[in-house]
Design a protein around this motif. Structure first.
Motif, PDB file in Angstrom:
ATOM      1  N   GLY A 223       0.806  -1.211   0.000  1.00  0.00           N
ATOM      2  CA  GLY A 223       0.000   0.000   0.000  1.00  0.00           C
ATOM      3  C   GLY A 223       0.837   1.258   0.000  1.00  0.00           C
ATOM      4  O   GLY A 223       2.066   1.225   0.164  1.00  0.00           O
ATOM      5  N   ALA A 224       0.182   2.386  -0.185  1.00  0.00           N
ATOM      6  CA  ALA A 224       0.867   3.682  -0.206  1.00  0.00           C
ATOM      7  C   ALA A 224       1.616   3.906   1.104  1.00  0.00           C
ATOM      8  O   ALA A 224       1.119   3.598   2.185  1.00  0.00           O
ATOM      9  N   GLY A 225       2.836   4.435   0.975  1.00  0.00           N
ATOM     10  CA  GLY A 225       3.654   4.695   2.149  1.00  0.00           C
ATOM     11  C   GLY A 225       4.427   3.484   2.627  1.00  0.00           C
ATOM     12  O   GLY A 225       4.937   3.491   3.753  1.00  0.00           O
ATOM     13  N   ARG A 226       4.554   2.467   1.788  1.00  0.00           N
ATOM     14  CA  ARG A 226       5.343   1.285   2.153  1.00  0.00           C
ATOM     15  C   ARG A 226       6.377   1.005   1.068  1.00  0.00           C
ATOM     16  O   ARG A 226       6.181   1.336  -0.108  1.00  0.00           O
ATOM     17  N   ALA A 227       7.466   0.376   1.483  1.00  0.00           N
ATOM     18  CA  ALA A 227       8.545   0.013   0.566  1.00  0.00           C
ATOM     19  C   ALA A 227       8.669  -1.495   0.499  1.00  0.00           C
ATOM     20  O   ALA A 227       8.338  -2.212   1.450  1.00  0.00           O
ATOM     21  N   GLN A 228       9.150  -1.983  -0.641  1.00  0.00           N
ATOM     22  CA  GLN A 228       9.528  -3.386  -0.770  1.00  0.00           C
ATOM     23  C   GLN A 228      10.898  -3.455  -1.430  1.00  0.00           C
ATOM     24  O   GLN A 228      11.272  -2.568  -2.201  1.00  0.00           O
ATOM     25  N   VAL A 229      11.650  -4.500  -1.077  1.00  0.00           N
ATOM     26  CA  VAL A 229      12.966  -4.730  -1.674  1.00  0.00           C
ATOM     27  C   VAL A 229      12.999  -6.149  -2.216  1.00  0.00           C
ATOM     28  O   VAL A 229      12.773  -7.116  -1.475  1.00  0.00           O
ATOM     29  N   LEU A 230      13.252  -6.278  -3.496  1.00  0.00           N
ATOM     30  CA  LEU A 230      13.463  -7.570  -4.139  1.00  0.00           C
ATOM     31  C   LEU A 230      14.922  -7.645  -4.553  1.00  0.00           C
ATOM     32  O   LEU A 230      15.370  -6.864  -5.403  1.00  0.00           O
ATOM     33  N   SER A 231      15.672  -8.551  -3.935  1.00  0.00           N
ATOM     34  CA  SER A 231      17.057  -8.790  -4.334  1.00  0.00           C
ATOM     35  C   SER A 231      17.035  -9.940  -5.337  1.00  0.00           C
ATOM     36  O   SER A 231      16.802 -11.094  -4.958  1.00  0.00           O
ATOM     37  N   ALA A 232      17.252  -9.623  -6.604  1.00  0.00           N
ATOM     38  CA  ALA A 232      17.081 -10.626  -7.655  1.00  0.00           C
ATOM     39  C   ALA A 232      18.175 -11.685  -7.617  1.00  0.00           C
ATOM     40  O   ALA A 232      17.941 -12.836  -7.983  1.00  0.00           O
ATOM     41  N   GLY A 233      19.379 -11.318  -7.197  1.00  0.00           N
ATOM     42  CA  GLY A 233      20.451 -12.279  -7.075  1.00  0.00           C
ATOM     43  C   GLY A 233      20.666 -13.080  -8.346  1.00  0.00           C
ATOM     44  O   GLY A 233      20.700 -12.533  -9.453  1.00  0.00           O
ATOM     45  N   THR A 234      20.779 -14.392  -8.198  1.00  0.00           N
ATOM     46  CA  THR A 234      21.079 -15.271  -9.334  1.00  0.00           C
ATOM     47  C   THR A 234      19.906 -15.447 -10.274  1.00  0.00           C
ATOM     48  O   THR A 234      20.060 -16.037 -11.339  1.00  0.00           O
ATOM     49  N   GLY A 235      18.729 -14.938  -9.914  1.00  0.00           N
ATOM     50  CA  GLY A 235      17.602 -14.990 -10.841  1.00  0.00           C
ATOM     51  C   GLY A 235      16.274 -15.165 -10.131  1.00  0.00           C
ATOM     52  O   GLY A 235      16.151 -15.990  -9.227  1.00  0.00           O
ATOM     53  N   VAL A 236      15.296 -14.375 -10.546  1.00  0.00           N
ATOM     54  CA  VAL A 236      13.979 -14.444  -9.939  1.00  0.00           C
ATOM     55  C   VAL A 236      12.952 -13.996 -10.981  1.00  0.00           C
ATOM     56  O   VAL A 236      13.274 -13.234 -11.897  1.00  0.00           O
ATOM     57  N   ARG A 237      11.731 -14.476 -10.832  1.00  0.00           N
ATOM     58  CA  ARG A 237      10.621 -14.021 -11.653  1.00  0.00           C
ATOM     59  C   ARG A 237       9.551 -13.438 -10.732  1.00  0.00           C
ATOM     60  O   ARG A 237       9.365 -13.920  -9.613  1.00  0.00           O
ATOM     61  N   HIS A 238       8.850 -12.416 -11.205  1.00  0.00           N
ATOM     62  CA  HIS A 238       7.792 -11.830 -10.391  1.00  0.00           C
ATOM     63  C   HIS A 238       6.846 -11.036 -11.281  1.00  0.00           C
ATOM     64  O   HIS A 238       7.118 -10.808 -12.467  1.00  0.00           O
ATOM     65  N   SER A 239       5.730 -10.616 -10.696  1.00  0.00           N
ATOM     66  CA  SER A 239       4.811  -9.715 -11.380  1.00  0.00           C
ATOM     67  C   SER A 239       4.459  -8.571 -10.441  1.00  0.00           C
ATOM     68  O   SER A 239       4.526  -8.708  -9.217  1.00  0.00           O
ATOM     69  N   GLU A 240       4.091  -7.441 -11.024  1.00  0.00           N
ATOM     70  CA  GLU A 240       3.692  -6.257 -10.264  1.00  0.00           C
ATOM     71  C   GLU A 240       2.462  -5.672 -10.956  1.00  0.00           C
ATOM     72  O   GLU A 240       2.559  -5.152 -12.072  1.00  0.00           O
ATOM     73  N   LEU A 241       1.324  -5.771 -10.291  1.00  0.00           N
ATOM     74  CA  LEU A 241       0.056  -5.391 -10.901  1.00  0.00           C
ATOM     75  C   LEU A 241      -0.722  -4.474  -9.977  1.00  0.00           C
ATOM     76  O   LEU A 241      -0.576  -4.544  -8.746  1.00  0.00           O
ATOM     77  N   ALA A 242      -1.560  -3.645 -10.560  1.00  0.00           N
ATOM     78  CA  ALA A 242      -2.418  -2.795  -9.753  1.00  0.00           C
ATOM     79  C   ALA A 242      -3.438  -3.647  -9.016  1.00  0.00           C
ATOM     80  O   ALA A 242      -3.906  -4.666  -9.518  1.00  0.00           O
ATOM     81  N   ASP A 243      -3.771  -3.235  -7.807  1.00  0.00           N
ATOM     82  CA  ASP A 243      -4.854  -3.854  -7.049  1.00  0.00           C
ATOM     83  C   ASP A 243      -6.159  -3.240  -7.560  1.00  0.00           C
ATOM     84  O   ASP A 243      -6.417  -2.057  -7.321  1.00  0.00           O
ATOM     85  N   PRO A 244      -6.980  -4.023  -8.302  1.00  0.00           N
ATOM     86  CA  PRO A 244      -8.170  -3.425  -8.927  1.00  0.00           C
ATOM     87  C   PRO A 244      -9.102  -2.752  -7.929  1.00  0.00           C
ATOM     88  O   PRO A 244      -9.799  -1.796  -8.278  1.00  0.00           O
ATOM     89  N   GLY A 245      -9.118  -3.224  -6.681  1.00  0.00           N
ATOM     90  CA  GLY A 245     -10.021  -2.646  -5.691  1.00  0.00           C
ATOM     91  C   GLY A 245      -9.528  -1.357  -5.082  1.00  0.00           C
ATOM     92  O   GLY A 245     -10.248  -0.722  -4.294  1.00  0.00           O
ATOM     93  N   SER A 246      -8.297  -0.938  -5.418  1.00  0.00           N
ATOM     94  CA  SER A 246      -7.716   0.256  -4.793  1.00  0.00           C
ATOM     95  C   SER A 246      -7.574   1.431  -5.747  1.00  0.00           C
ATOM     96  O   SER A 246      -6.965   2.440  -5.402  1.00  0.00           O
TER      97      SER A 246
END
Length: 234
Positions: free
Chosen positions: A95-118
């Motif tokens: 949510g707004a006002g929060r941080a996240q850290v993804l350390s990809a390192g040797t390899g990672v997959r992910h998705s980042e999508l809007a929360d339709p309800g927000s």
């Protein structure tokens, strides 16, 4: 000692249905050999996701699953909520006002999508080169920092751990007339995410940035309600 203003209106951008991304540095097809990064900071993207633009299409606004390697990916959400998922089944709503850290390192997959309800979601994401390549991937989500009129470390230093030595992301929410002093580190990337500030005679509007080298402790004063994001590098 240098101090350079980069206007938000001069940033390159990409627009697809439900997403507008503005790039502070060279990114993908937007190549500028004079603007490849700032210290370990190699990407500073400003994303706006609009779920209403993709309603009824079966598509969610944002970034479907994709890979990364050898990057420290730090995200700060300014508005709405961002849904982060990975193939292992991990799902986090940032949510707004929060941080996240993804350390990809040797390899990672992910998705980042809007929360339709927000509703609309806006976030700023930075990519940094790690100090020690070859690490295992990791993910951490921070709590919203307590209200403060000063700069608060949200990643690096006393904030969420990141794998880039000496790098810190600091955030301040300033009312008009309020001011903060930048850290004493030799490199600073100062971004007015919202509002307007004055810095050493330079006026920054929302989307503008200043890059400083060997200009420690400069004073930043808000002229409008402002959310200020500062990357500082020791």
């Amino acid at each position: 000692m240098t101090m350079a203003l980069y206007a938000g209106s001069a940033r390159s951008s990409d627009a697809v249905k439900g997403r507008l991304t503005s790039h502070s540095f060279s990114f993908g097809p937007h190549y500028d050999p004079a603007n490849l990064g700032f210290g370990p900071l190699v990407c500073h993207n400003d994303d706006v996701l609009d779920p209403s633009a993709t309603e009824g299409t079966g598509v969610v606004a944002g970034y479907p699953e994709h890979p990364h390697t050898e990057l420290e990916i730090v995200t700060w959400v300014l508005e709405g909520s961002l849904v982060h998922t990975d193939p292992s089944g991990g799902r986090h709503v940032v949510g707004a006002g929060r941080a996240q850290v993804l350390s990809a390192g040797t390899g990672v997959r992910h998705s980042e999508l809007a929360d339709p309800g927000s509703g609309r979601c806006r976030f700023v994401q930075a990519w940094l080169t790690p100090s020690s390549p070859g690490a295992d991937p990791s993910y951490v989500l921070g709590e919203a920092p307590p209200p403060s009129s000063g700069l608060v470390e949200v990643a690096g230093g006393g904030g969420l751990p990141i794998g880039t030595t000496g790098a810190r992301l600091l955030v301040a929410r300033l009312s008009p007339g309020a001011s903060v002093s930048l850290p004493e580190d030799p490199r600073q990337h100062v971004f007015a995410a919202t509002g307007a500030v004055s810095l050493a005679g330079l006026d920054l509007r929302a989307g503008d940035a200043v890059r400083l080298t060997d200009e420690p402790g400069r004073l930043v004063m808000a002229t409008e309600p402002t959310e200020l994001l500062v990357w500082s590098f020791a």
